[in-house]
Design an enzyme around this catalytic site. Structure first.
Site, PDB file in Angstrom:
ATOM      1  N   ASP A 476       0.774  -1.244   0.022  1.00 50.93           N
ATOM      2  CA  ASP A 476       0.028   0.005   0.059  1.00 50.93           C
ATOM      3  C   ASP A 476       0.710   1.215   0.016  1.00 50.93           C
ATOM      4  O   ASP A 476       1.669   1.466   1.159  1.00 50.93           O
ATOM      5  CB  ASP A 476      -1.025  -0.010   1.168  1.00 50.93           C
ATOM      6  CG  ASP A 476      -1.730   1.285   1.428  1.00 50.93           C
ATOM      7  OD1 ASP A 476      -1.672   1.949   0.691  1.00 50.93           O
ATOM      8  OD2 ASP A 476      -2.684   1.118   1.980  1.00 50.93           O
ATOM      9  N   HIS A 477       0.708   2.031  -1.080  1.00 54.04           N
ATOM     10  CA  HIS A 477       1.875   3.126  -1.343  1.00 54.04           C
ATOM     11  C   HIS A 477       1.602   4.365  -0.170  1.00 54.04           C
ATOM     12  O   HIS A 477       2.462   5.174  -0.268  1.00 54.04           O
ATOM     13  CB  HIS A 477       1.591   3.716  -2.707  1.00 54.04           C
ATOM     14  CG  HIS A 477       2.930   3.692  -3.220  1.00 54.04           C
ATOM     15  ND1 HIS A 477       4.037   4.370  -2.706  1.00 54.04           N
ATOM     16  CD2 HIS A 477       3.349   3.484  -4.601  1.00 54.04           C
ATOM     17  CE1 HIS A 477       5.048   4.250  -3.500  1.00 54.04           C
ATOM     18  NE2 HIS A 477       4.778   3.950  -4.527  1.00 54.04           N
ATOM     19  N   ARG A 478       0.634   4.219   0.540  1.00 56.23           N
ATOM     20  CA  ARG A 478       0.431   5.299   1.716  1.00 56.23           C
ATOM     21  C   ARG A 478       0.924   5.025   2.615  1.00 56.23           C
ATOM     22  O   ARG A 478       1.420   5.746   3.437  1.00 56.23           O
ATOM     23  CB  ARG A 478      -1.319   5.303   1.926  1.00 56.23           C
ATOM     24  CG  ARG A 478      -2.148   5.704   0.774  1.00 56.23           C
ATOM     25  CD  ARG A 478      -3.749   5.539   1.061  1.00 56.23           C
ATOM     26  NE  ARG A 478      -4.002   4.316   1.477  1.00 56.23           N
ATOM     27  CZ  ARG A 478      -5.203   3.646   1.595  1.00 56.23           C
ATOM     28  NH1 ARG A 478      -5.926   4.345   1.746  1.00 56.23           N
ATOM     29  NH2 ARG A 478      -5.321   2.323   1.792  1.00 56.23           N
TER      30      ARG A 478
END
Ligand SMILES: Cc1cc2nc3c(=O)[nH]c(=O)nc-3n(C[C@H](O)[C@H](O)[C@H](O)COP(=O)(O)OP(=O)(O)OC[C@H]3O[C@@H](n4cnc5c(N)ncnc54)[C@H](O)[C@@H]3O)c2cc1C
Length: 1003
Positions: A476-478
């Protein structure tokens, strides 16, 4: 003018012609709303509530309580005018008020519990109690399938189970009744009313529980309810224009980023409270449904709860901005270290992921709405497992960061077993912090997995390839960036490729382990039963010891299994033509033979025993039929689908079954186990096969029909079966000639043991080795066995019958193995040590794979195949196998002989003790023979025990434990054996061998 409608006696079932009024729940003049219960009636099946779907007022005349009313006749009326309490005596009412009968209940409802945050309904899987059964607080009354698992429904009230109960298969909404508890057995509705699986209880059950019937038994969800954290300094949101909201609701709204405008308030006078705010956070289902929906043609069926949960979670995952990073890792060292440490590769990989995560803790975090990160230190990893019904379940291995490998292995073993049957509690599948999915077993060369809200990363492990095993993380790039994941994977690679520091001594990986074997090993804990809509997940062909043990083990672990056997009862050769009948004869023969020692010990008058053949046969058949019936009953009791018929493959997933009566039919299967045994083999000696039909020549398959023991018996073949039969008939008074083509009989028995036994045998029967059998001819009772000895001198032996004891050979000619890609090795099916054939979904066990053709070998291999089909890697180890020849004295072996050990490169030593020095043997006059202990000189481990002794069949158990338990000479030397028993020899042998090794070491 008032409009009137008749409330008629509904017809509940085809057999119902009338009903009896039990109560009126409304009185004439009372207001009636759609869905109100106006009365209860007793039908031929049960007491039912009469529910009316017409608003108005109840009007008389009402049928009297206790009156019997025909189906279709009026019970009472509904009028649309208030105050109109009775219709005129002469009025004919043609209009009918729509009614519905619903099962009447009394008592406290057992409601469908909410067992996870996402669960909205459950399916009734089983009832563990029946209506009328007494229930204690804490009892499990039913199991239900939720969107994640199959769970127990526990009640917290004493009483008696009462109907109507939701039928198995019903879908019941959370909070709705699935049954009832009454306080008195007499009140229990046990009239057999069930809600059929066609009905959704949620659609039918419109009766709100009475206030007094508050559900007292809602099982407490084991997961903590959703906590709304009030920590942090976020200022509360403003009060929405013209609306009331509690200060706490405004604070929570600020934390969750919820807009209060347009939110319905459930507090007094419509005030918005915190619960309303919490509800406003979209669920996975809401997110999934809020996406634009594209129309799809066709007649869709509703998804099951589990399918819906997966669908919602996967769609909700679209809210995660993800990316993928792959690294190839060589898992050979980890595989062999895991094996050496008796840890599954899955557990070892999970631990490696956790160790690497200690350096990259972000991998374990999660994004939380809105704009928050949950920084977790607990490593609770979900690991995907295939359930028995073909779905995926993700049980969680908890506390990986702090638990040692052994503890994790034990947790995992128990989790996997329950995951396969979906018997997990919410805490065992809810809220993982990281997830591992291993599809290497399905042979995929590369794949990515989908993380769902709540985790930041999921690991996908593909099959081993030329460059190693691809490990792909979807992040998850967050929470994570590409460098985080790349560095994490680099550390994971180092951890996995050098397991010595954290996984003990694994040793160097062999070539086999670095190849396909490694891929197989890593995928071992995932069941290899292919997914599919099969008639049965596993079919076992053959119901002998191999097939039956395999089927039982699978059934024991909750796998649906069909066992196809072309005999009316299970047991195979062992029960019907082998071990059991031959040992029944041997027992009678023993009793005759043992009398010979009586006089020596001072007992006279017993030395002229007589054989009662009729009784011998009666007893033998009683043992066989009793055991056959017991076995069939046990198999059926274990829910094995036992089919009588001949099985042959049509393709890799279809078996044709030809029953004794009726038409052949086919069944589809995910995996198959071939356990068809090996019949007696008759070589093409002139006259041998030709005389089978007349009974002049018999085999171990056909000798069981003798009217009397032969006076003279010719036996061709000096293997174990021939020798056992020779001595049995010798004890029955038969004159026996044994002909053996080779230079020695009992070729399969350890050299010294065999030679000693042969010497004994030759005192009792005539044995001709190096014999050439030229012809067998004659009729039963007058057979001629023409043979030449080593010196080519021809003789003829006149006898009643000839027994061909020339071995057993698998016959797979009618199985169509070529159609399914199963290779042969000679006549036997070729398998690896896991009993897997060259076709990945087909296993083979027992006599049909060659090797030791023994019942316990077949049974062990059956369990090995079952274990592998369950996903637990398991191997058959011939070096720990054993066997008894039921000769007199009995010969026996466990593990390896010195010669066999040396051939394997083991520096083996042995010690032997003659039975003649043993006190107990001297007392009973059973002094013939010896016991030998074989040990690995380097480790002192006992690797073989060999016997020639009376009672070997009992003594051998001790040898089996020594070899199976890998005991050392020192351990056995220190063990205390009781006196006077023949087991004392084991201690003596170990001490003798130890002393010898000590003395030679000094030199
Ligand atoms: C005289 C004698 C004495 C023996 N004594 C001993 C002993 O003391 N100890 C010992 O350990 N072993 C002994 N054995 C060996 C033992 O009987 C076998 O090793 C054992 O039965 C093998 O088990 P299995 O499951 O592989 O096959 P089997 O027991 O042969 O069972 C195979 C089953 O499959 C059925 N079948 C075959 N083909 C099909 C098909 N296509 N479709 C459906 N069903 C099919 C057969 O009818 C049979 O019921 C003895 C054997 C003999 C002959």
């Amino acid at each position: 003018m008032s409009q009137h409608y008749a409330i008629t006696m509904p017809q509940l079932s085809d057999t119902m012609t009338e009903g009896v009024v039990v109560t009126w729940e409304k009185q004439p003049g009372d207001r009636v709303e759609r869905g109100d219960i106006v009365a209860t009636v007793e039908t031929d099946k049960a007491i039912m509530d009469v529910e009316v779907f017409k608003a108005g007022y109840l009007a008389g005349p009402l049928a009297d309580v206790g009156a019997t009313i025909a189906v279709g006749a009026a019970l009472g009326y509904i009028t649309d005018t208030a105050g109109d309490v009775a219709i005129a005596a002469d009025e004919v009412v043609e209009e009918q008020a729509q009614t519905e009968m619903i099962p009447h209940h009394a008592g406290t409802p057992i409601v469908m519990p909410q067992l996870s945050d996402t669960m909205t309904e459950g399916v009734v899987v089983t009832w563990e109690k029946q209506p009328g059964d007494a229930i204690k607080r804490g009892d499990i009354v039913a199991t239900v399938e939720t969107d994640k698992a199959i769970m127990d429904v526990e009640v917290f009230q004493d009483g008696f189970l009462s109907g109507p109960i939701a039928d198995v298969g019903s879908v019941v909404e959370v909070g709705h009744p699935m049954g009832f508890i009454v306080d008195d057995a007499s009140k229990a509705n046990d009239t057999g009313v069930t809600i059929s699986s066609d009905h959704k209880v949620k659609d039918m059950h419109k009766v709100a529980p009475h206030a007094a019937d508050k559900p007292a038994n809602i099982p407490l969800p084991k997961t903590a309810p959703v906590q709304i954290s009030t920590a942090g300094k976020v200022p509360p949101v403003a009060r929405p224009a013209g609306r009331q909201a509690s200060p706490y609701a405004r604070k929570v709204a600020a934390q969750l980023g919820v807009n209060l405008a347009g939110l319905a308030g459930s507090g007094p006078a419509g005030v918005i409270v915190a619960a309303d705010v919490a509800r406003a956070r979209p669920s996975m289902a809401e997110v999934a449904h809020s996406l634009p929906q594209v129309d799809v043609p066709g007649q869709g069926r509703p998804m099951t709860s589990m399918e819906k949960a997966v669908s919602h979670a996967m769609t909700a995952s679209l809210t995660l901005p993800t990316f993928n990073v792959t690294t190839n890792i060589d898992i050979a060292a980890l595989t062999s270290a895991a094996k050496a440490n008796k840890v599954s590769v899955t557990v070892a990989i999970a631990k490696a992921c956790s160790l690497a995560m200690a350096k990259f803790p972000r991998m374990n975090w999660a994004y939380q709405p809105v704009d928050k990160l949950v920084e977790r230190g607990n490593h609770d990893f979900g690991v995907a497992v295939m359930s028995n019904d073909g779905g995926l379940v993700v049980p969680i291995l908890h506390g990986i960061e702090k638990k040692p490998l052994e503890a994790l292995q034990s947790d995992w073993t128990s989790l996997v077993e329950r995951a396969r049957v979906r018997k997990l509690s919410p805490s065992e599948y809810a809220n993982p912090t990281f997830t591992i999915s291993n599809m290497g077993m399905l042979g995929v060369s590369h794949f990515t997995a989908i993380p769902t809200p709540g985790i930041a990363a999921i690991l996908a492990i593909a099959a081993n390839g030329p460059q190693g095993t691809p490990f792909t993380i979807t992040g998850d790039h967050r929470v994570l960036n590409g460098a985080d994941v790349a560095l994490y994977l680099a550390t994971l690679k180092q951890t996995i490729e050098a397991p010595e520091s954290w996984l003990g001594a694994g040793g160097t990986a062999t070539a086999a382990e670095t190849g396909a074997g490694a891929a197989a090993a890593v995928s071992a804990p995932v069941s290899p039963i292919p997914e599919g809509n099969w008639d049965v997940p596993v079919v076992v062909v053959g119901g002998g010891p191999g097939g039956e043990d395999c089927a039982r083990d699978l059934a024991d672990h909750g796998i649906k299994v069909m066992m196809v056997n072309n005999e009316p009862f299970p047991g195979g050769e062992c029960l019907w033509r082998g071990c059991i009948p031959s040992k029944a004869w041997r027992a009678a023969a023993d009793n005759i033979r043992n009398r010979a020692h009586d006089a020596e010990m001072g007992v006279d008058g017993t030395n002229a025993p007589e054989l009662n053949w009729e009784q011998v046969e009666k007893h033998r058949r009683w043992v066989q039929t009793s055991r056959g019936e017991m076995a069939l009953k046990a198999d059926k009791g274990m829910k094995i689908d036992v089919r009588e018929g001949y099985g042959e493959f049509v393709d890799a997933h279809t078996l044709k079954i030809t029953p004794v009566e009726g038409q052949p039919y086919v069944v589809s299967f995910g995996a198959a186990v071939v356990a068809t045994g090996a019949p007696a083999f008759v070589p093409p000696i002139p006259g041998a096969r030709e005389n089978l039909a007349s009974g002049g020549v018999v085999t171990s398959d056909t000798i069981w029909n003798l009217a009397n023991p032969p006076k003279k018996l010719g036996i061709v073949g000096g293997g174990v079966i021939g020798v056992e039969m020779a001595q049995i008939f010798r004890d029955f008074g038969t004159e026996v000639l044994m002909l053996e083509r080779n230079d020695r009989i009992l070729a399969e028995i350890e050299d010294e043991i065999a030679k000693t036994l042969i010497a004994s045998l030759e005192k009792e029967i005539t044995v001709v080795t190096g014999a050439a059998i030229n012809e067998i001819s004659g009729t039963p009772g007058a057979m001629k066995l023409r043979y030449a000895n080593k010196e080519c001198v021809e003789s003829v032996f006149d006898c009643d019958i000839v027994l061909m004891a020339t071995g057993k050979r698998p016959d797979t000619s009618r199985l169509n193995l070529d159609k399914v890609g199963v290779e042969l090795d000679g006549a036997a099916i070729k398998v690896d040590t896991r009993c897997q054939t060259s076709a990945a979904n087909i296993y083979a066990v027992g006599d049909v794979i060659g090797g030791y053709m023994l019942a316990h070998t077949a049974a062990t291999q059956g369990r090995v195949a079952a274990s592998n089909l369950l996903g637990h890697a398991s191997e058959y180890d011939q070096d720990k196998d054993c066997g008894v020849t039921f000769s007199r004295p009995q010969a026996g072996f466990v593990g390896l002989s010195v010669a066999q050990a040396k051939a394997k490169g083991i520096d083996a030593v042995e010690a032997k003790m003659p039975m003649s020095i043993d006190a107990k043997a001297m007392i009973t006059g059973e002094t013939e023979g010896m016991i030998k202990l074989v040990a690995d000189k380097a480790s002192g481990r006992i690797i073989g025990v060999h016997f020639l002794a009376d009672h070997t069949d009992t003594l051998i158990g001790t040898g089996v434990m020594m070899v199976a338990g890998e005991m050392t000479l020192t351990q056995v030397a220190k063990a205390i054996f009781p006196h006077p028993t023949q087991t004392e020899l084991f201690g003596e042998l170990a001490r003798r061998l130890l002393n010898r090794l000590r003395r030679t070491a000094k030199k």
